[in-house]
Design an enzyme around this catalytic site. Sequence first.
Site, PDB file in Angstrom:
ATOM      1  N   LYS A 168     -67.569 113.417 -31.279  1.00 15.55           N
ATOM      2  CA  LYS A 168     -68.220 114.188 -30.208  1.00 15.55           C
ATOM      3  C   LYS A 168     -68.262 113.365 -28.915  1.00 15.55           C
ATOM      4  O   LYS A 168     -68.005 113.889 -27.827  1.00 15.55           O
ATOM      5  CB  LYS A 168     -69.658 114.535 -30.600  1.00 15.55           C
ATOM      6  CG  LYS A 168     -69.776 115.645 -31.637  1.00 15.55           C
ATOM      7  CD  LYS A 168     -71.238 115.736 -32.068  1.00 15.55           C
ATOM      8  CE  LYS A 168     -71.448 116.701 -33.197  1.00 15.55           C
ATOM      9  NZ  LYS A 168     -71.793 118.042 -32.788  1.00 15.55           N
ATOM     10  N   GLU A 217     -83.885  96.885 -36.040  1.00 12.87           N
ATOM     11  CA  GLU A 217     -84.899  97.932 -35.834  1.00 12.87           C
ATOM     12  C   GLU A 217     -85.866  97.913 -36.998  1.00 12.87           C
ATOM     13  O   GLU A 217     -86.976  98.407 -36.885  1.00 12.87           O
ATOM     14  CB  GLU A 217     -84.200  99.296 -35.720  1.00 12.87           C
ATOM     15  CG  GLU A 217     -85.098 100.466 -35.357  1.00 12.87           C
ATOM     16  CD  GLU A 217     -85.825 101.111 -36.538  1.00 12.87           C
ATOM     17  OE1 GLU A 217     -86.691 101.954 -36.314  1.00 12.87           O
ATOM     18  OE2 GLU A 217     -85.535 100.764 -37.709  1.00 12.87           O
ATOM     19  N   SER A 235     -81.565 114.020 -29.831  1.00 13.05           N
ATOM     20  CA  SER A 235     -81.028 112.646 -29.834  1.00 13.05           C
ATOM     21  C   SER A 235     -79.520 112.647 -29.581  1.00 13.05           C
ATOM     22  O   SER A 235     -78.993 111.768 -28.893  1.00 13.05           O
ATOM     23  CB  SER A 235     -81.374 111.922 -31.138  1.00 13.05           C
ATOM     24  OG  SER A 235     -80.646 112.439 -32.227  1.00 13.05           O
ATOM     25  N   THR A 263     -78.105 110.842 -43.219  1.00 11.22           N
ATOM     26  CA  THR A 263     -77.581 109.821 -42.292  1.00 11.22           C
ATOM     27  C   THR A 263     -78.290 108.480 -42.484  1.00 11.22           C
ATOM     28  O   THR A 263     -78.337 107.664 -41.578  1.00 11.22           O
ATOM     29  CB  THR A 263     -77.679 110.273 -40.814  1.00 11.22           C
ATOM     30  OG1 THR A 263     -79.062 110.345 -40.434  1.00 11.22           O
ATOM     31  CG2 THR A 263     -77.038 111.631 -40.603  1.00 11.22           C
ATOM     32  N   SER A 282     -81.727 104.494 -29.248  1.00 12.98           N
ATOM     33  CA  SER A 282     -82.668 105.557 -28.882  1.00 12.98           C
ATOM     34  C   SER A 282     -83.855 104.999 -28.113  1.00 12.98           C
ATOM     35  O   SER A 282     -84.249 103.843 -28.291  1.00 12.98           O
ATOM     36  CB  SER A 282     -83.170 106.256 -30.146  1.00 12.98           C
ATOM     37  OG  SER A 282     -82.134 107.008 -30.706  1.00 12.98           O
ATOM     38  N   ASN A 332     -75.552 104.898 -41.758  1.00 11.04           N
ATOM     39  CA  ASN A 332     -76.060 104.290 -40.525  1.00 11.04           C
ATOM     40  C   ASN A 332     -76.634 102.912 -40.837  1.00 11.04           C
ATOM     41  O   ASN A 332     -77.374 102.730 -41.810  1.00 11.04           O
ATOM     42  CB  ASN A 332     -77.132 105.187 -39.896  1.00 11.04           C
ATOM     43  CG  ASN A 332     -77.394 104.836 -38.425  1.00 11.04           C
ATOM     44  OD1 ASN A 332     -76.848 103.866 -37.909  1.00 11.04           O
ATOM     45  ND2 ASN A 332     -78.217 105.636 -37.765  1.00 11.04           N
ATOM     46  N   ASP A 355     -73.379 122.967 -48.993  1.00 13.40           N
ATOM     47  CA  ASP A 355     -71.930 122.736 -49.093  1.00 13.40           C
ATOM     48  C   ASP A 355     -71.641 121.279 -48.707  1.00 13.40           C
ATOM     49  O   ASP A 355     -71.992 120.848 -47.602  1.00 13.40           O
ATOM     50  CB  ASP A 355     -71.219 123.712 -48.133  1.00 13.40           C
ATOM     51  CG  ASP A 355     -69.698 123.547 -48.172  1.00 13.40           C
ATOM     52  OD1 ASP A 355     -69.206 122.679 -48.905  1.00 13.40           O
ATOM     53  OD2 ASP A 355     -69.031 124.308 -47.437  1.00 13.40           O
ATOM     54  N   CYS A 392     -81.077 100.908 -31.941  1.00  9.20           N
ATOM     55  CA  CYS A 392     -79.740 100.495 -32.410  1.00  9.20           C
ATOM     56  C   CYS A 392     -78.981  99.673 -31.379  1.00  9.20           C
ATOM     57  O   CYS A 392     -77.859  99.242 -31.628  1.00  9.20           O
ATOM     58  CB  CYS A 392     -78.914 101.728 -32.768  1.00  9.20           C
ATOM     59  SG  CYS A 392     -79.758 102.823 -33.886  1.00  9.20           S
ATOM     60  N   HIS A 408     -71.316 103.593 -30.959  1.00 10.32           N
ATOM     61  CA  HIS A 408     -72.413 103.488 -31.925  1.00 10.32           C
ATOM     62  C   HIS A 408     -72.254 104.626 -32.931  1.00 10.32           C
ATOM     63  O   HIS A 408     -72.004 105.773 -32.547  1.00 10.32           O
ATOM     64  CB  HIS A 408     -73.771 103.566 -31.213  1.00 10.32           C
ATOM     65  CG  HIS A 408     -74.896 103.780 -32.193  1.00 10.32           C
ATOM     66  ND1 HIS A 408     -75.075 102.946 -33.274  1.00 10.32           N
ATOM     67  CD2 HIS A 408     -75.846 104.744 -32.293  1.00 10.32           C
ATOM     68  CE1 HIS A 408     -76.099 103.380 -33.981  1.00 10.32           C
ATOM     69  NE2 HIS A 408     -76.581 104.479 -33.420  1.00 10.32           N
TER      70      HIS A 408
HETATM   71  N1  CAA Z   1     -68.436 122.594 -43.443  1.00  5.14           N
HETATM   72  C1  CAA Z   1     -68.130 121.870 -42.336  1.00  5.14           C
HETATM   73  N2  CAA Z   1     -69.015 121.629 -41.321  1.00  5.14           N
HETATM   74  C2  CAA Z   1     -70.254 122.140 -41.450  1.00  5.14           C
HETATM   75  C3  CAA Z   1     -70.629 122.903 -42.579  1.00  5.14           C
HETATM   76  C4  CAA Z   1     -69.660 123.139 -43.600  1.00  5.14           C
HETATM   77  N3  CAA Z   1     -69.947 123.833 -44.693  1.00  5.14           N
HETATM   78  N4  CAA Z   1     -71.916 123.279 -42.420  1.00  5.14           N
HETATM   79  C5  CAA Z   1     -72.342 122.769 -41.231  1.00  5.14           C
HETATM   80  N5  CAA Z   1     -71.330 122.080 -40.649  1.00  5.14           N
HETATM   81  C6  CAA Z   1     -71.348 121.361 -39.369  1.00  5.14           C
HETATM   82  C7  CAA Z   1     -72.110 122.087 -38.291  1.00  5.14           C
HETATM   83  O1  CAA Z   1     -71.316 123.117 -37.700  1.00  5.14           O
HETATM   84  C8  CAA Z   1     -72.405 120.949 -37.343  1.00  5.14           C
HETATM   85  O2  CAA Z   1     -71.249 120.658 -36.589  1.00  5.14           O
HETATM   86  P1  CAA Z   1     -71.351 120.518 -34.979  1.00  5.14           P
HETATM   87  O3  CAA Z   1     -72.294 119.376 -34.738  1.00  5.14           O
HETATM   88  O4  CAA Z   1     -69.973 120.231 -34.561  1.00  5.14           O
HETATM   89  O5  CAA Z   1     -71.917 121.801 -34.470  1.00  5.14           O
HETATM   90  C9  CAA Z   1     -72.618 119.762 -38.296  1.00  5.14           C
HETATM   91  O6  CAA Z   1     -72.076 120.157 -39.559  1.00  5.14           O
HETATM   92  C10 CAA Z   1     -74.081 119.358 -38.488  1.00  5.14           C
HETATM   93  O7  CAA Z   1     -74.781 120.481 -38.934  1.00  5.14           O
HETATM   94  P2  CAA Z   1     -76.119 120.971 -38.208  1.00  5.14           P
HETATM   95  O8  CAA Z   1     -75.877 121.249 -36.776  1.00  5.14           O
HETATM   96  O9  CAA Z   1     -76.705 122.087 -39.043  1.00  5.14           O
HETATM   97  O10 CAA Z   1     -77.015 119.694 -38.207  1.00  5.14           O
HETATM   98  P3  CAA Z   1     -78.327 119.254 -38.964  1.00  5.14           P
HETATM   99  O11 CAA Z   1     -79.438 120.156 -38.577  1.00  5.14           O
HETATM  100  O12 CAA Z   1     -78.099 119.074 -40.407  1.00  5.14           O
HETATM  101  O13 CAA Z   1     -78.600 117.836 -38.305  1.00  5.14           O
HETATM  102  C11 CAA Z   1     -78.378 115.818 -37.110  1.00  5.14           C
HETATM  103  C12 CAA Z   1     -77.616 116.992 -37.749  1.00  5.14           C
HETATM  104  C13 CAA Z   1     -79.327 116.362 -36.043  1.00  5.14           C
HETATM  105  C14 CAA Z   1     -77.436 114.850 -36.466  1.00  5.14           C
HETATM  106  C15 CAA Z   1     -79.194 115.121 -38.237  1.00  5.14           C
HETATM  107  O14 CAA Z   1     -78.318 114.560 -39.153  1.00  5.14           O
HETATM  108  C16 CAA Z   1     -80.134 114.068 -37.742  1.00  5.14           C
HETATM  109  O15 CAA Z   1     -81.255 114.337 -37.289  1.00  5.14           O
HETATM  110  N6  CAA Z   1     -79.727 112.752 -37.841  1.00  5.14           N
HETATM  111  C17 CAA Z   1     -80.549 111.629 -37.433  1.00  5.14           C
HETATM  112  C18 CAA Z   1     -80.558 111.439 -35.927  1.00  5.14           C
HETATM  113  C19 CAA Z   1     -79.242 110.907 -35.400  1.00  5.14           C
HETATM  114  O16 CAA Z   1     -78.450 110.307 -36.080  1.00  5.14           O
HETATM  115  N7  CAA Z   1     -79.021 111.110 -34.080  1.00  5.14           N
HETATM  116  C20 CAA Z   1     -77.832 110.614 -33.433  1.00  5.14           C
HETATM  117  C21 CAA Z   1     -78.085 110.240 -31.993  1.00  5.14           C
HETATM  118  S1  CAA Z   1     -79.432 109.043 -31.899  1.00  5.14           S
HETATM  119  C22 CAA Z   1     -78.692 107.568 -32.320  1.00  5.14           C
HETATM  120  O17 CAA Z   1     -77.505 107.434 -32.289  1.00  5.14           O
HETATM  121  C23 CAA Z   1     -79.563 106.436 -32.746  1.00  5.14           C
HETATM  122  C24 CAA Z   1     -79.534 106.347 -34.229  1.00  5.14           C
HETATM  123  O18 CAA Z   1     -78.752 105.568 -34.791  1.00  5.14           O
HETATM  124  C25 CAA Z   1     -80.430 107.197 -34.986  1.00  5.14           C
END
Ligand code: CAA
Length: 389
Positions: free
Chosen positions: A243, A80, A202, A153, A310, A277, A29, A112, A234
């Site tokens: 969040k 990075e 993370s 991302t 990170s 990103n 979705d 970052c 960031h």
């Molecule tokens: N409609 C609306 N929202 C929906 C949805 C739908 N149909 N389906 C899912 N969602 C929501 C979920 O409820 C969730 O919301 P919450 O976080 O509020 O619970 C959100 O979408 C994300 O869904 P998932 O929890 O299923 O997440 P995911 O498994 O797809 O992964 C992530 C999310 C872990 C951030 C992933 O994108 C990721 O690994 N990203 C790279 C790491 C990253 O960016 N980390 C950030 C901190 S580290 C940092 O900041 C350094 C850097 O730059 C990397």
Amino acid sequence: MKVGIDDISFYTSNYYLDLRTLAEVHNIDVEKYYVGIGQEQMGMPAPDEDVVTMGAAAALPIVRQLEQPESISTLLFATESGIDQSKSAGVFAHQLLGLPATCRVVELKQACYSATAAIQMACALVARQPQQRVLVIASDIARYDLDSSGEPTQGCGAVALLIAANPRLVEIEPLSGLHTEDVMDFWRPNYRSTALVDGKYSTKIYLKSLKSAWQHYRQQGGRSLREFAFFCYHLPFTRMAQKAHAHLLKLESAELTAAEAEAQITDTLQYNKRIGNSYTASMYIGLASLLENAREDISEKLIGFFSYGSGCVAEFYAGRVVPGYQQWLRKHEHQQLLANRQQVDYQTYRRLYAYPNPVDGQEHNIAAETTGPFRLAAINQHKRIYQAV
Ligand code: CAA
């Protein structure tokens, strides 16, 4: 003496993938991307772009406008996704920008976070010798494995900031709150072109670091939460800022309505939703977004900055918007840059993603594709050859 950001300019690639395309391919979705992680599009670099060409492109409008480019005493290049283990990407950018030989150049790395370290070091240099100006360039290509949770991302972008005495845009206050901790939430060993990430962990470490850096800032006599009008976080994806902001408000038991809380961050998110990103650059592209898209005059308003890298290092600091800042912005150019990009289909995305990185030392000419001012024209005998377009 007041020291801070005197000029800001950013650049991103001319290609982007709409996350609807990725959602369709993965049978997900699209609202998960558009709402759940708060990302609509992600920039994809052309094969003849890298952190050097993007960083130099971001800095070019700043350097061109300077009456005395020789007043740039130092170029700090934060990334990075560097292109050489030894030579600074900044030295290539220095040459493309025509900066004087009397300018010191170095590259900084801490995921970052390193653009913030660069800005703090730049402020210290300017405080010591106020006639100096320091050019900070932050430039990154965010790459995760295909089909991983990080794939939506990805993105790419660069930002250039001129740090000077009596700045025209944002005065940076001297106090910082810091948090450093040895964790493995996101990392990229030398032999990998894509990052390894423990995604959920993370986001937890990001929030923990925010709490620690904020508390350290406050313990040293930092300003109270209610003094801040806006917050630049960031932005690995824009929902992370929401969040983080909710986390900070809860920590301080702040009694803001949902609309008031949203108004403190929403204008910082406009560009990143479309760029994706850009690691070191992302928070400062968020600052450009705030300055250029704020619905009112935000002169004298205080901005809280939370920078996270990170691994991890995090910093919270404050900046005050300088009256008259509007006349020095590049809003039109930035909005044109985004509007003129070309959307790619999934096959083209895969071609751009898989573009080879030759390691054999042979001569590899790279077809001209970028619409930016600089390009990577060839790699020959392991040397990268850049040229102005
Ligand atoms: N409609 C609306 N929202 C929906 C949805 C739908 N149909 N389906 C899912 N969602 C929501 C979920 O409820 C969730 O919301 P919450 O976080 O509020 O619970 C959100 O979408 C994300 O869904 P998932 O929890 O299923 O997440 P995911 O498994 O797809 O992964 C992530 C999310 C872990 C951030 C992933 O994108 C990721 O690994 N990203 C790279 C790491 C990253 O960016 N980390 C950030 C901190 S580290 C940092 O900041 C350094 C850097 O730059 C990397």
